[in-house]
Scaffold this motif. Structure first.
Motif, PDB file in Angstrom:
ATOM      1  N   GLU A  21       0.835  -1.209   0.000  1.00  0.00           N
ATOM      2  CA  GLU A  21       0.000   0.000   0.000  1.00  0.00           C
ATOM      3  C   GLU A  21       0.869   1.258   0.000  1.00  0.00           C
ATOM      4  O   GLU A  21       0.581   2.218  -0.711  1.00  0.00           O
ATOM      5  CB  GLU A  21      -0.913   0.001   1.230  1.00  0.00           C
ATOM      6  CG  GLU A  21      -1.967  -1.084   1.236  1.00  0.00           C
ATOM      7  CD  GLU A  21      -3.050  -0.861   0.191  1.00  0.00           C
ATOM      8  OE1 GLU A  21      -3.038  -1.599  -0.808  1.00  0.00           O
ATOM      9  OE2 GLU A  21      -3.884   0.036   0.347  1.00  0.00           O
ATOM     10  N   LEU A  22       1.913   1.250   0.813  1.00  0.00           N
ATOM     11  CA  LEU A  22       2.784   2.430   0.894  1.00  0.00           C
ATOM     12  C   LEU A  22       3.570   2.611  -0.406  1.00  0.00           C
ATOM     13  O   LEU A  22       3.742   3.732  -0.897  1.00  0.00           O
ATOM     14  CB  LEU A  22       3.729   2.301   2.096  1.00  0.00           C
ATOM     15  CG  LEU A  22       3.039   2.470   3.454  1.00  0.00           C
ATOM     16  CD1 LEU A  22       3.905   1.934   4.591  1.00  0.00           C
ATOM     17  CD2 LEU A  22       2.701   3.944   3.713  1.00  0.00           C
ATOM     18  N   ALA A  23       4.037   1.492  -0.958  1.00  0.00           N
ATOM     19  CA  ALA A  23       4.808   1.581  -2.206  1.00  0.00           C
ATOM     20  C   ALA A  23       3.925   2.107  -3.339  1.00  0.00           C
ATOM     21  O   ALA A  23       4.364   2.931  -4.147  1.00  0.00           O
ATOM     22  CB  ALA A  23       5.391   0.211  -2.557  1.00  0.00           C
ATOM     23  N   LEU A  24       2.672   1.660  -3.383  1.00  0.00           N
ATOM     24  CA  LEU A  24       1.746   2.161  -4.415  1.00  0.00           C
ATOM     25  C   LEU A  24       1.582   3.674  -4.308  1.00  0.00           C
ATOM     26  O   LEU A  24       1.416   4.352  -5.313  1.00  0.00           O
ATOM     27  CB  LEU A  24       0.356   1.532  -4.234  1.00  0.00           C
ATOM     28  CG  LEU A  24       0.056   0.212  -4.902  1.00  0.00           C
ATOM     29  CD1 LEU A  24      -1.397  -0.170  -4.627  1.00  0.00           C
ATOM     30  CD2 LEU A  24       0.291   0.284  -6.405  1.00  0.00           C
ATOM     31  N   ALA A  25       1.631   4.178  -3.075  1.00  0.00           N
ATOM     32  CA  ALA A  25       1.470   5.618  -2.855  1.00  0.00           C
ATOM     33  C   ALA A  25       2.796   6.366  -3.056  1.00  0.00           C
ATOM     34  O   ALA A  25       2.872   7.566  -2.802  1.00  0.00           O
ATOM     35  CB  ALA A  25       0.933   5.859  -1.453  1.00  0.00           C
ATOM     36  N   GLY A  26       3.833   5.643  -3.470  1.00  0.00           N
ATOM     37  CA  GLY A  26       5.109   6.294  -3.772  1.00  0.00           C
ATOM     38  C   GLY A  26       5.956   6.584  -2.544  1.00  0.00           C
ATOM     39  O   GLY A  26       6.846   7.439  -2.569  1.00  0.00           O
ATOM     40  N   VAL A  27       5.693   5.870  -1.438  1.00  0.00           N
ATOM     41  CA  VAL A  27       6.443   6.102  -0.197  1.00  0.00           C
ATOM     42  C   VAL A  27       7.655   5.168  -0.142  1.00  0.00           C
ATOM     43  O   VAL A  27       7.577   4.003  -0.524  1.00  0.00           O
ATOM     44  CB  VAL A  27       5.526   5.871   1.026  1.00  0.00           C
ATOM     45  CG1 VAL A  27       6.317   5.845   2.319  1.00  0.00           C
ATOM     46  CG2 VAL A  27       4.445   6.936   1.077  1.00  0.00           C
ATOM     47  N   ASP A  28       8.771   5.686   0.346  1.00  0.00           N
ATOM     48  CA  ASP A  28       9.987   4.869   0.532  1.00  0.00           C
ATOM     49  C   ASP A  28       9.790   4.017   1.789  1.00  0.00           C
ATOM     50  O   ASP A  28       9.901   4.502   2.907  1.00  0.00           O
ATOM     51  CB  ASP A  28      11.185   5.807   0.677  1.00  0.00           C
ATOM     52  CG  ASP A  28      12.453   5.055   1.071  1.00  0.00           C
ATOM     53  OD1 ASP A  28      12.442   3.810   1.063  1.00  0.00           O
ATOM     54  OD2 ASP A  28      13.443   5.735   1.404  1.00  0.00           O
ATOM     55  N   VAL A  29       9.459   2.745   1.579  1.00  0.00           N
ATOM     56  CA  VAL A  29       9.157   1.846   2.692  1.00  0.00           C
ATOM     57  C   VAL A  29      10.062   0.628   2.610  1.00  0.00           C
ATOM     58  O   VAL A  29      10.425   0.201   1.512  1.00  0.00           O
ATOM     59  CB  VAL A  29       7.666   1.422   2.659  1.00  0.00           C
ATOM     60  CG1 VAL A  29       7.267   0.829   1.321  1.00  0.00           C
ATOM     61  CG2 VAL A  29       7.324   0.435   3.777  1.00  0.00           C
ATOM     62  N   ALA A  30      10.444   0.083   3.764  1.00  0.00           N
ATOM     63  CA  ALA A  30      11.219  -1.163   3.784  1.00  0.00           C
ATOM     64  C   ALA A  30      10.689  -2.042   4.913  1.00  0.00           C
ATOM     65  O   ALA A  30      10.101  -1.546   5.877  1.00  0.00           O
ATOM     66  CB  ALA A  30      12.695  -0.871   4.006  1.00  0.00           C
ATOM     67  N   ILE A  31      10.927  -3.353   4.738  1.00  0.00           N
ATOM     68  CA  ILE A  31      10.487  -4.328   5.749  1.00  0.00           C
ATOM     69  C   ILE A  31      11.723  -4.928   6.406  1.00  0.00           C
ATOM     70  O   ILE A  31      12.715  -5.217   5.720  1.00  0.00           O
ATOM     71  CB  ILE A  31       9.678  -5.469   5.082  1.00  0.00           C
ATOM     72  CG1 ILE A  31       8.398  -4.935   4.437  1.00  0.00           C
ATOM     73  CG2 ILE A  31       9.359  -6.576   6.074  1.00  0.00           C
ATOM     74  CD1 ILE A  31       7.596  -5.991   3.655  1.00  0.00           C
ATOM     75  N   VAL A  32      11.666  -5.136   7.719  1.00  0.00           N
ATOM     76  CA  VAL A  32      12.681  -5.933   8.409  1.00  0.00           C
ATOM     77  C   VAL A  32      12.016  -7.245   8.792  1.00  0.00           C
ATOM     78  O   VAL A  32      10.987  -7.238   9.488  1.00  0.00           O
ATOM     79  CB  VAL A  32      13.176  -5.233   9.702  1.00  0.00           C
ATOM     80  CG1 VAL A  32      14.230  -6.090  10.385  1.00  0.00           C
ATOM     81  CG2 VAL A  32      13.705  -3.849   9.395  1.00  0.00           C
ATOM     82  N   ILE A 117      13.552  -5.617   1.416  1.00  0.00           N
ATOM     83  CA  ILE A 117      13.292  -6.398   2.638  1.00  0.00           C
ATOM     84  C   ILE A 117      14.645  -6.754   3.257  1.00  0.00           C
ATOM     85  O   ILE A 117      15.476  -7.387   2.614  1.00  0.00           O
ATOM     86  CB  ILE A 117      12.477  -7.668   2.340  1.00  0.00           C
ATOM     87  CG1 ILE A 117      11.168  -7.326   1.601  1.00  0.00           C
ATOM     88  CG2 ILE A 117      12.173  -8.420   3.637  1.00  0.00           C
ATOM     89  CD1 ILE A 117      10.188  -8.478   1.402  1.00  0.00           C
ATOM     90  N   TYR A 118      14.853  -6.316   4.489  1.00  0.00           N
ATOM     91  CA  TYR A 118      16.053  -6.702   5.249  1.00  0.00           C
ATOM     92  C   TYR A 118      15.735  -8.064   5.849  1.00  0.00           C
ATOM     93  O   TYR A 118      15.114  -8.167   6.899  1.00  0.00           O
ATOM     94  CB  TYR A 118      16.354  -5.693   6.357  1.00  0.00           C
ATOM     95  CG  TYR A 118      16.684  -4.301   5.866  1.00  0.00           C
ATOM     96  CD1 TYR A 118      18.005  -3.911   5.658  1.00  0.00           C
ATOM     97  CD2 TYR A 118      15.680  -3.362   5.622  1.00  0.00           C
ATOM     98  CE1 TYR A 118      18.319  -2.622   5.222  1.00  0.00           C
ATOM     99  CE2 TYR A 118      15.984  -2.082   5.171  1.00  0.00           C
ATOM    100  CZ  TYR A 118      17.287  -1.723   4.973  1.00  0.00           C
ATOM    101  OH  TYR A 118      17.594  -0.454   4.539  1.00  0.00           O
ATOM    102  N   ARG A 119      16.135  -9.114   5.150  1.00  0.00           N
ATOM    103  CA  ARG A 119      15.745 -10.469   5.561  1.00  0.00           C
ATOM    104  C   ARG A 119      16.763 -11.087   6.513  1.00  0.00           C
ATOM    105  O   ARG A 119      17.937 -10.730   6.509  1.00  0.00           O
ATOM    106  CB  ARG A 119      15.647 -11.374   4.335  1.00  0.00           C
ATOM    107  CG  ARG A 119      14.343 -11.232   3.634  1.00  0.00           C
ATOM    108  CD  ARG A 119      13.992 -12.503   2.876  1.00  0.00           C
ATOM    109  NE  ARG A 119      12.729 -12.326   2.171  1.00  0.00           N
ATOM    110  CZ  ARG A 119      11.542 -12.463   2.722  1.00  0.00           C
ATOM    111  NH1 ARG A 119      11.415 -12.814   3.977  1.00  0.00           N
ATOM    112  NH2 ARG A 119      10.446 -12.267   2.020  1.00  0.00           N
ATOM    113  N   GLY A 120      16.266 -12.065   7.285  1.00  0.00           N
ATOM    114  CA  GLY A 120      17.151 -12.807   8.174  1.00  0.00           C
ATOM    115  C   GLY A 120      17.679 -11.936   9.303  1.00  0.00           C
ATOM    116  O   GLY A 120      18.707 -12.237   9.902  1.00  0.00           O
ATOM    117  N   ARG A 121      16.989 -10.828   9.564  1.00  0.00           N
ATOM    118  CA  ARG A 121      17.412  -9.928  10.637  1.00  0.00           C
ATOM    119  C   ARG A 121      16.210  -9.538  11.471  1.00  0.00           C
ATOM    120  O   ARG A 121      15.115  -9.377  10.927  1.00  0.00           O
ATOM    121  CB  ARG A 121      18.032  -8.662  10.042  1.00  0.00           C
ATOM    122  CG  ARG A 121      19.504  -8.858   9.768  1.00  0.00           C
ATOM    123  CD  ARG A 121      20.034  -7.758   8.922  1.00  0.00           C
ATOM    124  NE  ARG A 121      19.759  -7.985   7.512  1.00  0.00           N
ATOM    125  CZ  ARG A 121      20.188  -7.190   6.543  1.00  0.00           C
ATOM    126  NH1 ARG A 121      20.902  -6.120   6.838  1.00  0.00           N
ATOM    127  NH2 ARG A 121      19.927  -7.464   5.287  1.00  0.00           N
TER     128      ARG A 121
END
Ligand SMILES: Cc1cc2nc3c(=O)[nH]c(=O)nc-3n(C[C@H](O)[C@H](O)[C@H](O)COP(=O)(O)OP(=O)(O)OC[C@H]3O[C@@H](n4cnc5c(N)ncnc54)[C@H](O)[C@@H]3O)c2cc1C
Length: 499
Positions: A21-32, A117-121
């Motif tokens: 949803e955030l990416a669709l709105a053009g927001v710089d988002v990341a997942i840990v 995605i910061y995976r494994g962390r």
């Protein structure tokens, strides 16, 4: 300087949906995400309810799920099936699809939207100040974001570290759920005894004519209620064997587990979904028994409520008070889910005074009006955000109507695929100057000739114009000459831009 506008702790269904949803709105988002891959150990959700399918349809991705699962009448209350095939929705059914597949498909979408995605962390701690949140990862990396959203599940570190209370009900029952091999043939199906509910079924199944038909061979899914509540260690094969023997007098030669986990009827909900720059969504905000299959569905819909609001706040379109509407709207929804799971678990008790109560509830649910109301609740189609008095559509889901426009036929949901709001004018074209919001809101002139029908409420008067929020809920109903339209646009989509 921040590394990302929004950091999401946890890439389960809720975190993935929010990231999309955030990416669709053009927001710089990341997942840990703690897990090194999207693979999911153990049994979790078995499918999607109608409203979640609609929400995915609004983004143009419902077919990805529908093509991999099996549609069926899945809604039920305390074991009584609730048919929604007569409901006014394009998806009058649920979808049987296991959580590992749901997550894989969501992760594919989020990957296309290029969310890192910061995976494994793991997220191990954070500190917030007036302008952002400093986040610490388990490998020592430090990240700064304007907002942190805890989608990190029922044991949420984000919730605990933010000091958010998690009041509710302690467990009164405890069950093991496992995927195993059995040396001997068990008693297939669902069974009840003084301890509670138990079940054996093949893991692989298909739905034929709306009925679940299990495979003849392969791994076995086991659910067994334990004698005691309150275990604090992770369940083992030994625990499973003991629980089976306590119920059946044999463990059927259980061996080779691929997963063993425990669930209870603990029901807790975060007292606040927001603590300044930290928000909670999904299981991090609410936990309850799996009965009715509502947890994942509620989490995905939390994400869709929060996503566009958070996007507007980080893009400085709206003041951060817009985020308070997230708690105001979504807390009551999960509170209702907790309430109905507690009621259902109680009705499953094998107490000879509760059994007649369950029978009476079941009789009631076979009558049309209670069936309609409970089915709408369990499928999520009756969600109503309290946005004040007015037309019945206000605060309710916008139906996916087949519109006629100057450019040809158009489905309402396709207008929402970019998660942008829509001012839908069904009256005379023109009449309102959308220019001060035109960078944020699409205005569409269209005609609709059919009946307006809402789940439970039935037929409602045709509105002249509706303001549809990116989550598909109606934020205003009126006609374009109403002076409150400008207020509604400002409330939901920020003040007018000077022209
Ligand atoms: C037996 C069972 C059956 C169920 N059946 C259904 C059903 O039919 N329908 C339904 O809707 N729901 C069902 N549920 C509930 C559903 O599984 C959950 O509600 C859903 O998984 C919640 O999604 P979430 O993303 O909020 O949390 P989770 O799925 O728990 O995801 C949290 C994520 O955060 C990660 N994480 C945790 N801590 C950290 C950290 N510190 N740093 C980084 N990452 C972290 C985890 O690895 C995980 O990927 C069921 C649950 C169970 C146990």
């Amino acid at each position: 300087m921040t590394d990302h506008a929004v950091l999401i702790a946890g890439g389960g269904p809720t975190g993935l949906m929010l990231a999309g949803e955030l990416a669709l709105a053009g927001v710089d988002v990341a997942i840990v995400e703690r897990r090194a891959s999207q693979d999911l150990m153990g049994s979790r959700a078995g499918g999607l309810h109608s409203r979640t399918i609609e929400v995915l349809d609004q983004r143009g991705i419902a077919d990805r799920f529908l093509s991999e699962g099996q549609v069926a009448q899945v809604a039920a209350f305390a074991g009584t099936p609730l048919d929604i095939s007569d409901f006014p929705t394009r998806h009058p059914y649920g979808l049987g699809l296991r959580q590992n597949h749901i997550e894989r498909i969501l992760a594919g979408w989020v990957g296309e939207l290029e969310v890192p995605i910061y995976r494994g962390r793991e997220l191990t701690g954070f500190a917030q100040d007036d302008t952002g949140v400093d986040v610490e990862l388990s490998d020592g990396q430090l990240l700064r974001a304007e907002y942190l959203v805890g989608c990190d599940g029922g044991r949420s570190l984000v919730r605990k570290a933010a000091g958010i209370e998690f009041p509710g009900w302690d467990p009164t029952m405890s069950s093991l759920i496992a995927q195993v091999e059995l040396a001997e043939e068990p008693e297939w199906g669902i069974h009840h005894d003084a301890l509670g509910r138990h079940a054996f079924g093949r893991v692989e199944y298909e739905i034929r004519d709306g009925e679940i038909v299990y495979a003849d061979s392969g791994p076995v899914g086991v659910v067994v209620t334990e004698e005691h509540v309150g275990a604090t260690t992770e369940p083992t094969l030994h625990d499973l064997s003991e629980a089976l023997i306590a119920v059946w007098g044999t463990d059927y030669g259980v061996h080779s587990p691929t997963s063993i986990s425990r669930f209870t009827d603990m029901a807790r909900q975060a007292a606040a979904y927001r603590e300044q720059r930290v928000l909670l969504a999904g299981d991090a905000a609410h936990v309850h028994n799996p009965v009715g299959g509502q947890g994942l569905n509620t989490g995905v819909q939390d994400a869709v409520n929060l996503g566009w609001k958070l996007a507007q706040v980080v893009k400085r379109i709206s003041p951060d008070t817009l985020l308070d509407t997230y708690h105001a709207e979504r807390h009551p929804v999960a509170a209702r889910v907790l309430r109905n799971t507690i009621a259902q678990v109680t009705l499953f008790r094998q107490d000879d005074r509760i059994k007649p109560l369950g029978d009476i509830i079941s009789e009631l649910l076979n009558m049309d009006e209670p069936r309609t109301r409970f089915a709408a609740m369990m499928s999520g189609l009756d969600i109503h955000y309290e946005l004040g008095e007015g037309h019945p559509l206000l605060g309710r889901r916008m139906p996916d109507l087949d519109l006629v426009t100057a450019n040809g036929p158009l489905r309402v949901f396709t207008l929402l695929s970019d998660a942008r709001p829509v001012l839908l004018n069904l009256g005379e074209p023109g009449g309102f100057d959308i220019t001060p919001w035109v960078d944020r809101v699409q205005m569409i002139d269209a005609k609709y000739v059919g009946a307006w029908e809402l789940p439970v409420l039935g037929a409602v008067t045709a509105p002249t114009a509706v303001l549809i929020r990116p989550d598909g809920y109606v934020g205003w109903v009126g006609d374009l000459t109403h002076p409150e339209l400008a207020d509604a646009l400002t409330t939901w989509f920020g003040p007018p831009t000077a022209t």
